[in-house]
Design an enzyme around this catalytic site. Structure first.
Site, short mmCIF file in Angstrom:
data_model
loop_
_atom_site.label_atom_id
_atom_site.label_comp_id
_atom_site.label_asym_id
_atom_site.label_seq_id
_atom_site.Cartn_x
_atom_site.Cartn_y
_atom_site.Cartn_z
N GLY A 1 4.10 3.27 -4.20
CA GLY A 1 4.49 3.93 -5.44
C GLY A 1 4.39 3.02 -6.65
O GLY A 1 4.87 3.36 -7.73
N GLU B 1 -13.29 1.27 -17.49
CA GLU B 1 -13.56 0.71 -16.16
C GLU B 1 -14.21 -0.65 -16.33
O GLU B 1 -15.40 -0.76 -16.65
CB GLU B 1 -14.46 1.66 -15.36
CG GLU B 1 -13.80 2.98 -15.02
CD GLU B 1 -14.65 3.83 -14.11
OE1 GLU B 1 -15.80 3.44 -13.82
OE2 GLU B 1 -14.17 4.90 -13.68
N ARG C 1 -2.85 12.33 -12.61
CA ARG C 1 -1.48 11.97 -12.97
C ARG C 1 -1.36 11.52 -14.42
O ARG C 1 -0.30 11.64 -15.02
CB ARG C 1 -0.99 10.81 -12.07
CG ARG C 1 -0.52 11.19 -10.71
CD ARG C 1 0.43 10.13 -10.16
NE ARG C 1 -0.09 8.79 -10.29
CZ ARG C 1 -0.69 8.11 -9.31
NH1 ARG C 1 -0.89 8.68 -8.14
NH2 ARG C 1 -1.11 6.88 -9.50
N ALA D 1 -9.12 0.46 -15.43
CA ALA D 1 -9.37 0.59 -14.00
C ALA D 1 -10.33 -0.52 -13.57
O ALA D 1 -11.47 -0.58 -14.02
CB ALA D 1 -9.97 1.96 -13.69
N HIS E 1 -5.37 9.52 -9.35
CA HIS E 1 -4.85 8.72 -10.46
C HIS E 1 -5.14 9.40 -11.79
O HIS E 1 -4.28 9.45 -12.67
CB HIS E 1 -5.48 7.33 -10.44
CG HIS E 1 -4.82 6.38 -9.48
ND1 HIS E 1 -4.20 5.23 -9.89
CD2 HIS E 1 -4.66 6.43 -8.13
CE1 HIS E 1 -3.69 4.59 -8.84
NE2 HIS E 1 -3.98 5.31 -7.76
N ALA F 1 0.83 -1.20 0.00
CA ALA F 1 0.00 0.00 0.00
C ALA F 1 0.87 1.26 0.00
O ALA F 1 1.83 1.36 0.76
CB ALA F 1 -0.91 0.00 1.22
#
Length: 400
Positions: free
Chosen positions: A234, A283, A274, A253, A271, A231
């Site tokens: 990175g 998804e 970024r 995702a 997310h 968790a």
């Protein structure tokens, strides 16, 4: 066409003056870099930097034959004394072409963040593209693009510049991509080489002479990669970084949406912010059809949530259902996924949690999930050319 990299560092050099960060403190020997400057066939100098004449001499060259000095930065740079006999530095207006007596042609390429890029064509037709720090080409069109033999670019600071070149075919599979303007964002040595290799690029020490158009062993981008980590380790950043130099990435995702869960919504938003704007998002947990299709690279984040969905579907949380066929169904779904990974023609980067090294879950269902995730990770990793474990933001290559 031959080029000598008199420097390969950021405008302030590496280590930066008066910087005490860990990267600057260890930037010694080949990892120490002067500001980037490129000598082309001893006739053209791209960017005049402090100490350029001495750097050329150390590399066995002279600036005596240079007939043109061009600047790429959005400003004229630091005050630099022009060595005797060297012409005054100048700049070519965007879109204009300059023909040199030596047979070189230099075209100025417009940038999206200031500065000027230069496309240099040698007397025998070799093509070099040199980009300034912190900038990417603007207005590239596929219809007019030609593939460069070599690209010198700020791969670490502006990976999307390489993505844009690849999108229109200006950078192809045989293009030698060399990272320049290197700063203290990434530790030198093995870590820098690892990150650049994942993008199909490389770095060379100051003073290196390269032949544009000569065959170089371009780093192979792993076609299938599994990124593991705990968790907040990175791992997602590492996975995203691996594909940020490629256009049209499909981000898969597997977590879906969770109505009313503000903490989950914040994670999803972070997310999305970024990711490059050119990436598409799907998804879904239906991974097998996606892997069977031809298409751009796929980033799957993550296998842990995929497993949760599958275990829900097969009734893995109920002991009776698990014993009555749920376990067998799960094994089949995992086998279908790994078979799809083995057969896929797409570039795939997948993220998964490494949970087997922590506290033993207190519940039978928690222990079942831990065990099954370990099996999924093992099966998926067996089909990948590269497997990476991220610990405290540091990537450790386990395979590849």
């Amino acid at each position: 066409m031959e080029i000598t990299l008199l420097g390969t560092g950021a405008p302030a050099g590496l280590p930066r003056p008066d910087c005490s960060c860990a990267v600057c403190a260890t930037a010694l020997g080949p990892d120490a870099r002067a500001a980037t400057a490129v000598l082309v066939d001893d006739a053209l100098l791209l960017d005049l930097t402090p100490g350029a004449a001495f750097a050329a001499a150390r590399a066995g060259h002279s600036l005596g034959g240079v007939g043109q000095v061009l600047l790429s930065h959005p400003h004229d740079g630091p005050a630099v004394e022009v060595p005797a006999g060297l012409p005054q530095p100048g700049r070519v207006p965007d879109g204009r072409e300059l023909a040199l007596l030596t047979g070189h042609r230099v075209r100025a390429v417009a940038m999206d963040a200031g500065g000027t890029g230069y496309a240099v064509t040698g007397p025998e037709g070799q093509r070099l593209l040199y980009l300034p720090p912190g900038a990417a080409p603007a207005g590239l069109e596929q219809a007019t693009a030609q593939t460069y033999d070599m690209v010198l670019a700020d791969v670490v600071g502006r990976p999307d510049a390489l993505a844009r070149l690849r999108a229109v075919g200006s950078a192809g599979p045989t293009t030698d991509v060399v990272a320049v303007h290197l700063d203290h964002d990434v530790p030198g040595g093995p870590e820098l080489r690892r990150r650049l290799a994942a993008a199909g690029a490389r770095a060379v020490p100051d003073g290196t002479t390269l032949v544009v158009g000569a065959y170089e062993e371009v780093p192979d981008v792993p076609r299938r990669t599994l990124v593991l980590g705990g968790a907040r380790s990175g791992k997602s950043v590492e996975a995203e970084r691996r594909l940020e130099t490629f256009p049209d990435v499909l981000y898969v995702a597997t977590g879906g949406t969770r109505a009313g869960d503000t903490e989950w919504a914040a994670r999803v938003a972070a997310h999305r912010e970024r990711r490059p704007g050119s990436w598409r998002t799907a998804e879904t947990t239906d991974l097998v059809p996606l892997l069977a299709e031809d298409g751009p690279p796929v980033l799957i984040d993550c296998l842990s949530l995929w497993l949760t969905d599958v275990m829900d579907a097969v009734g893995a949380w109920d002991d009776a259902e698990w014993a009555g066929g749920g376990e067998k169904l799960l094994r089949e779904r995992v086998r279908e996924l790994t078979d799809a990974v083995r057969a896929t023609r797409r570039t795939v980067v997948a993220v998964s949690n490494e949970v087997g090294s922590g506290i033993v879950p207190a519940t039978p269902s928690g222990r079942r999930y831990r065990d099954e995730l370990g099996r999924v990770n093992t099966a998926f990793a067996s089909e990948c050319e590269q497997v990476v474990l991220v610990v405290a933001g540091q990537a450790v290559v386990l395979r590849g």
